[in-house]
Design an enzyme around this catalytic site. Sequence first.
Site, short mmCIF file in Angstrom:
data_model
loop_
_atom_site.label_atom_id
_atom_site.label_comp_id
_atom_site.label_asym_id
_atom_site.label_seq_id
_atom_site.Cartn_x
_atom_site.Cartn_y
_atom_site.Cartn_z
N THR A 169 0.87 -1.19 0.00
CA THR A 169 0.00 0.00 0.00
C THR A 169 0.90 1.24 0.00
OG1 THR A 169 -1.85 -1.02 1.10
CG2 THR A 169 -1.53 1.30 1.58
N ARG A 197 -15.10 -5.87 -0.13
CA ARG A 197 -14.45 -5.55 1.15
C ARG A 197 -13.84 -4.14 1.07
NH1 ARG A 197 -8.87 -4.07 2.61
NH2 ARG A 197 -8.56 -4.66 4.76
N VAL A 198 -14.13 -3.34 2.07
CA VAL A 198 -13.52 -2.01 2.14
C VAL A 198 -12.63 -1.99 3.38
CG1 VAL A 198 -13.98 0.44 2.46
CG2 VAL A 198 -15.39 -0.90 0.90
N GLY A 199 -11.40 -1.57 3.20
CA GLY A 199 -10.45 -1.55 4.32
C GLY A 199 -10.38 -0.19 4.98
N ASP A 200 -9.28 0.04 5.66
CA ASP A 200 -9.10 1.29 6.40
C ASP A 200 -8.88 2.48 5.48
OD1 ASP A 200 -6.56 -0.16 5.87
OD2 ASP A 200 -5.67 1.72 6.58
N GLY A 221 -1.01 -1.42 6.65
CA GLY A 221 -1.06 -2.60 7.51
C GLY A 221 -2.40 -3.28 7.41
N HIS A 222 -2.68 -4.14 8.35
CA HIS A 222 -3.90 -4.92 8.32
C HIS A 222 -5.09 -3.99 8.56
CE1 HIS A 222 -6.60 -8.23 10.08
NE2 HIS A 222 -6.70 -8.21 8.78
N GLY A 223 -5.87 -3.75 7.49
CA GLY A 223 -6.89 -2.71 7.53
C GLY A 223 -7.92 -2.88 8.61
N1 ASP Z 1 -4.34 -1.16 4.88
C1 ASP Z 1 -4.57 -1.80 3.62
C2 ASP Z 1 -5.92 -2.50 3.65
O1 ASP Z 1 -6.20 -3.18 4.61
C3 ASP Z 1 -3.54 -2.81 3.26
C4 ASP Z 1 -2.10 -2.41 3.46
O2 ASP Z 1 -1.79 -1.37 4.01
O3 ASP Z 1 -1.25 -3.15 3.02
O4 ASP Z 1 -6.65 -2.41 2.71
#
Ligand code: ASP
EC number: 3.4.19.5
Length: 335
Positions: A169, A197-200, A221-223
């Site tokens: 990202t 799916r919608v992340g952060d 990171g892990h959204g």
């Molecule tokens: N934060 C992003 C998401 O979860 C992924 C990432 O940062 O690698 O969509």
Amino acid sequence: MASLPVIVVHGGAGNIPRARESMSSAGVREAAKAGYVCLQAGGSAMDAVVEAVTLLENNPTFNAGRGSVLTQKGTVEMDAIVMDGRTLASGAVSAVRRIANPVQLARLVMDKTSHLCLTAEGASQFARNMGIPEVQEESLITEYSIMRWRKNLSPDANPVESHMGKMGTVGAVAVDLQGNIACATSTGGMLNKMEGRVGDTPCIGCGAYADNKLGAVSPTGHGEAIMKVTLSRLILFYMEQGKSVREAADMGLAYMWDRVQGRGGVVVVDPKGEWVARFNSLQMAWAAAQGGQLHYGMYGEEHFTRDIQEQKEPEPQSQEAHSPTRSTDTHTDTQ
Ligand code: ASP
């Protein structure tokens, strides 16, 4: 020493495969330099972060724009956001398809609508209305993303761990010569995510936040973990309480780990131009430009510095490349 203007970019937190380290490092350095040139020419922080993130979206090394990870179904759905610290204006798009530069569409959402986020087909319709050409989905898909998608379709693949293995990202934070602050983040999301799916990333306060009074954050990171702790706003909250950029970044990442076992990284600036790139993953490619110097690193406390005008790019990274004793670069452990 802190000075203005400044820009800090990241190319995603995770475990970058050895063979892709030098491409990732070169990509973030190039983006930081381009953003800095824009800032030095009097460009706004918003112009600079959009410029830097556009370059990273166009670079297939990263999980954003071309090079995005694929959904379970093998499609590309991208999220992006921008935020302007002068007015707290923000624009975002989520789950957009067939757009080369989601960050530019996010900026148009901010500039041309009264909304903060447009999603999926409505976002595509808006893009068409704005004259943004649709691209072939194939042009966003690389051989590498297909290879990763195939590997992760295996029933024993752990989605969080396998994603942490190869993230990319992208994001940027900047303060311009007028002291205005902005940030931008763009992503293809999590590898093998469900469609829709919608992340952060497109969620204000999670995937970005900028406020001229406090500073700006762009995370990776892990959204799902980032959203649970609203990481970007949390870090700015710590700064509001008097913490330095480094303390606040580390406290935010530690909180995310303690509460939800989330890994990731952030780039942060404050109004004076203090900045930091911090992460609790193995790596995060980052680069910053300030005071005619280019700063960059990828592992832990790694921090190389060199003159921004220097033409010579560092040697491609080798097995020992992250040791602090490289060629003409100076290395400090201060960030
Ligand atoms: N934060 C992003 C998401 O979860 C992924 C990432 O940062 O690698 O969509």
